[in-house]
Design a protein around this motif. Structure first.
Motif, short mmCIF file in Angstrom:
data_model
loop_
_atom_site.label_atom_id
_atom_site.label_comp_id
_atom_site.label_asym_id
_atom_site.label_seq_id
_atom_site.Cartn_x
_atom_site.Cartn_y
_atom_site.Cartn_z
N THR A 1 0.85 -1.19 0.00
CA THR A 1 0.00 0.00 0.00
C THR A 1 0.88 1.24 0.00
O THR A 1 1.96 1.24 0.60
N ASP A 2 0.42 2.28 -0.69
CA ASP A 2 1.21 3.52 -0.67
C ASP A 2 0.84 4.38 0.54
O ASP A 2 1.43 5.41 0.79
N GLU A 3 -0.15 3.92 1.30
CA GLU A 3 -0.60 4.69 2.46
C GLU A 3 0.09 4.21 3.73
O GLU A 3 0.62 3.11 3.77
N PRO A 4 0.07 5.05 4.77
CA PRO A 4 0.74 4.65 6.02
C PRO A 4 -0.17 3.90 6.99
O PRO A 4 0.18 3.73 8.15
N TYR A 5 -1.34 3.45 6.51
CA TYR A 5 -2.33 2.88 7.43
C TYR A 5 -2.64 1.41 7.16
O TYR A 5 -2.46 0.93 6.05
N LYS B 1 3.04 -4.18 3.63
CA LYS B 1 4.16 -3.25 3.40
C LYS B 1 3.56 -1.87 3.17
O LYS B 1 2.99 -1.60 2.11
N LYS B 2 3.68 -1.02 4.19
CA LYS B 2 3.09 0.32 4.09
C LYS B 2 4.02 1.27 3.35
O LYS B 2 5.23 1.06 3.30
N GLN B 3 3.43 2.32 2.83
CA GLN B 3 4.16 3.38 2.12
C GLN B 3 5.09 2.83 1.04
O GLN B 3 6.23 3.25 0.91
N GLU B 4 4.57 1.86 0.33
CA GLU B 4 5.31 1.28 -0.78
C GLU B 4 4.51 1.53 -2.05
O GLU B 4 3.61 0.77 -2.40
N LYS B 5 4.80 2.61 -2.71
CA LYS B 5 4.07 2.96 -3.92
C LYS B 5 4.68 2.22 -5.10
O LYS B 5 5.88 2.31 -5.35
N GLU C 1 -5.92 10.38 4.92
CA GLU C 1 -5.07 11.57 4.96
C GLU C 1 -5.87 12.80 4.51
O GLU C 1 -5.85 13.85 5.17
#
Lengths: 161, 394
Positions: B32-36, B73-77, B128
């Motif tokens: 996910t590209d998000e931190p959640y 895996k967070k914040q992985e765009k 966000e």
């Protein structure tokens, strides 16, 4: 796992189950008190009629329950152990996506949240089953019910002979 | 078996959950590209409104990923996929897969008008976004919402509940023009107006005025209205930037009845997938939570190698504002060539759209009980011989 099962031949369409259901989900759990409650207690079983056949319809606790997939608030979940579709009212935000997808139409609105058969979790036994005067409703394991039905069929068959 | 899922919302999570049920030993990774952790995207407006708290927006328990052995895996765009080498590249890492699910979702369309980059102009898609809007709204008195779709109205509802005056600018002659007919839209609008929302129909924004932040909005009729905060709800576009020849997929990734894409061992589901629409009888993106979740579930069954045919998507919406409910599905606006039944009783409205004896769409306003049975009739394509008895309340 026990299910609420219906013997169509026995259902007269008297709707006693509907009354018992609403009462079971009222504050007082007493019929005469329940009818005066505001907001009115809501039933979660519905007797549908098609000509001569009556059918009390309630949550079937579907295997791949569409309401669980449609629920965007995480309020509806499938309990893997009991097979029950459980509604957590605390989480429900009343978007009624479940109402939109339930193919049986047995999820209803109650005080701006979804409501459905919970097999009378609060009381511990489905009150519709207890109330049914003709015993058209039963709360038993499916194999037990199937055995009963087979026996009935054979008896009828032999009697006719 | 290595399963990789791009996307951590409805389609991605329902897929991951189903994969774990079907394959107890496979390795499941979600990017996910998000931190959640997974949250209800459709809950963001309720969060703005203050109807729910921040923890309530997360729709799975805290130990969900651990319990199901899903590597989140967070914040992985994702920036690129090499379909030959079966590798997905993010800005920082690369992940190899045996089976891949693209459930990357969609993003809110932005406007390219003069001033549209000014601070104070938002879209509402992510948690966000919702947090930013909520923060910003604390010093706002008046908001302008651009667009009359569901996200716009829900956003407007959230802001209104925070005591902000809202004006909704709608280019069409009605609100919810993708979902409802004029009558139903009128009923919903009346109800919202009663609560204090203002609507400007048949109007559009020409430019946003302000210096260090947005201050006013200029409309096509020359009118200038005050706006401390602007929310833009002009629909969504699929997230496909990481695909080769991405412009080819600007209307979604076409999938077959098994939700397979044209690449080997790659499936797609959710707002990014162009699936067969049962009511319209053609392929289109139906970017809605219930469709996404179901597609995720079906894709998972196919990813483990059991063939499961996806029954098709339906455009369907359920909206609730201040206790007034509306549910609509399938073909609801087009009337030519269809048999249309309309019934109205006070605030209750029913519309059935039939093709021959088959139901193709419906609208229910007010009392919505049994809506799912109509949805099922569209899905199954069964013939309707008589007026459904459960609708006899009309």
């Amino acid at each position: 796992m026990r299910e609420i099962l219906v013997d169509l031949e026995k259902c007269l369409g008297c709707k006693t189950c509907e009354l018992a259901c609403a009462t079971a989900h009222s504050k007082e759990k007493n019929f005469f008190a329940a009818i005066f409650e505001e907001p009115k207690p809501v039933r979660r079983i519905f007797v549908e009629a098609d000509g001569s056949t009556n059918f009390p319809l309630t949550c079937r606790h579907c295997e791949d329950a569409p309401c669980v997939t449609a629920c965007m608030s995480g309020a509806l979940t499938k309990d893997e152990l009991t097979g029950e579709v459980v509604l957590n009212s605390q989480r429900c935000i009343g978007c009624f996506m479940c109402v939109m997808v339930c193919p049986f139409g047995v999820i209803v609105e109650n005080q701006r949240k979804a409501a459905k058969c919970d097999r009378c979790a609060e009381i511990g036994y489905p009150q519709c089953v207890l109330a049914c005067p003709t015993k058209a409703l039963s709360f038993i394991e499916v194999p037990v019910y199937a055995k009963k039905e087979r026996k009935k069929y054979l008896t009828n068959f032999l009697v006719k002979e | 078996m290595k399963y990789l899922i791009i996307g951590n919302s409805a389609a991605g999570i329902f897929a991951a959950e189903s994969l774990r049920k079907l394959d107890p030993v496979g390795e499941i990774t979600v990017l996910t590209d998000e931190p959640y952790a997974v949250y209800g995207r459709c809950l963001t407006s309720y969060f703005i409104a203050g109807d729910i708290s921040e923890d309530q927006i997360f729709i799975r328990s805290q130990d969900f990923y651990e319990k199901n052995r899903i590597n989140l895996k967070k914040q992985e765009k994702v920036v690129k996929i090499d379909f030959e080498a079966k590798k997905v590249f993010t800005a920082k890492n690369s992940y190899s897969y045996d089976r891949l699910l693209i459930a990357s979702g969609a993003k809110a369309k932005k406007l390219s008008l003069p001033g549209s980059n000014l601070p104070g102009i938002f879209t509402l898609r992510t948690l966000e976004d919702a947090k930013n809007i909520l923060d910003y709204s604390r010093k706002a008195e008046q908001a302008v919402i651009v667009g009359g779709g569901l996200v716009s109205l829900k956003g407007a509802y959230g802001l209104l509940k925070r005591g902000i005056k809202v004006t909704i600018v709608v280019a069409s002659r009605q609100i919810l023009s993708q979902v409802l007919d004029e009558t139903a839209a009128g009923l919903v609008q009346q109800n919202l107006e009663k609560q204090g929302m203002k609507f400007l129909l048949g109007e559009d924004v020409l430019e946003f005025l302000g210096e260090d932040k947005v201050f006013e909005v200029k409309l096509t009729n020359g009118q200038v209205i005050k706006a401390d905060l602007v929310l833009i709800g002009k629909g969504v576009i699929p997230n496909v930037d990481f695909l080769p020849e991405a412009e080819k997929f600007s209307e979604g990734i076409l999938v077959d009845h098994y939700l397979r894409t044209s690449w080997e061992n790659v499936w797609a589901a959710g707002d990014v997938a162009k699936t067969f629409d049962v009511a319209h009888g053609k392929y289109r993106v139906n970017a809605l939570w219930p469709n996404a979740a179901e597609q995720g579930r079906v894709a998972a069954i196919n990813m483990v190698g059991q063939n499961c045919v996806y029954q098709g998507s339906i455009g369907m919406n359920s909206l609730e504002f201040f206790g007034y409910n509306t549910i609509a599905a399938g073909i609801t606006r087009q009337e030519e060539g269809y048999t249309v039944i309309k019934q109205r009783q006070g605030a209750n409205y029913l519309k059935l759209v039939l093709e021959g004896e088959k139901l193709k769409g419906y609208i229910l306003c007010g009392e919505v009980r049994g809506a799912g049975r109509l949805t099922q009739l569209i899905r199954s394509g069964s013939k309707i011989k008589q007026f459904p008895s459960f609708l006899k309340r009309f």
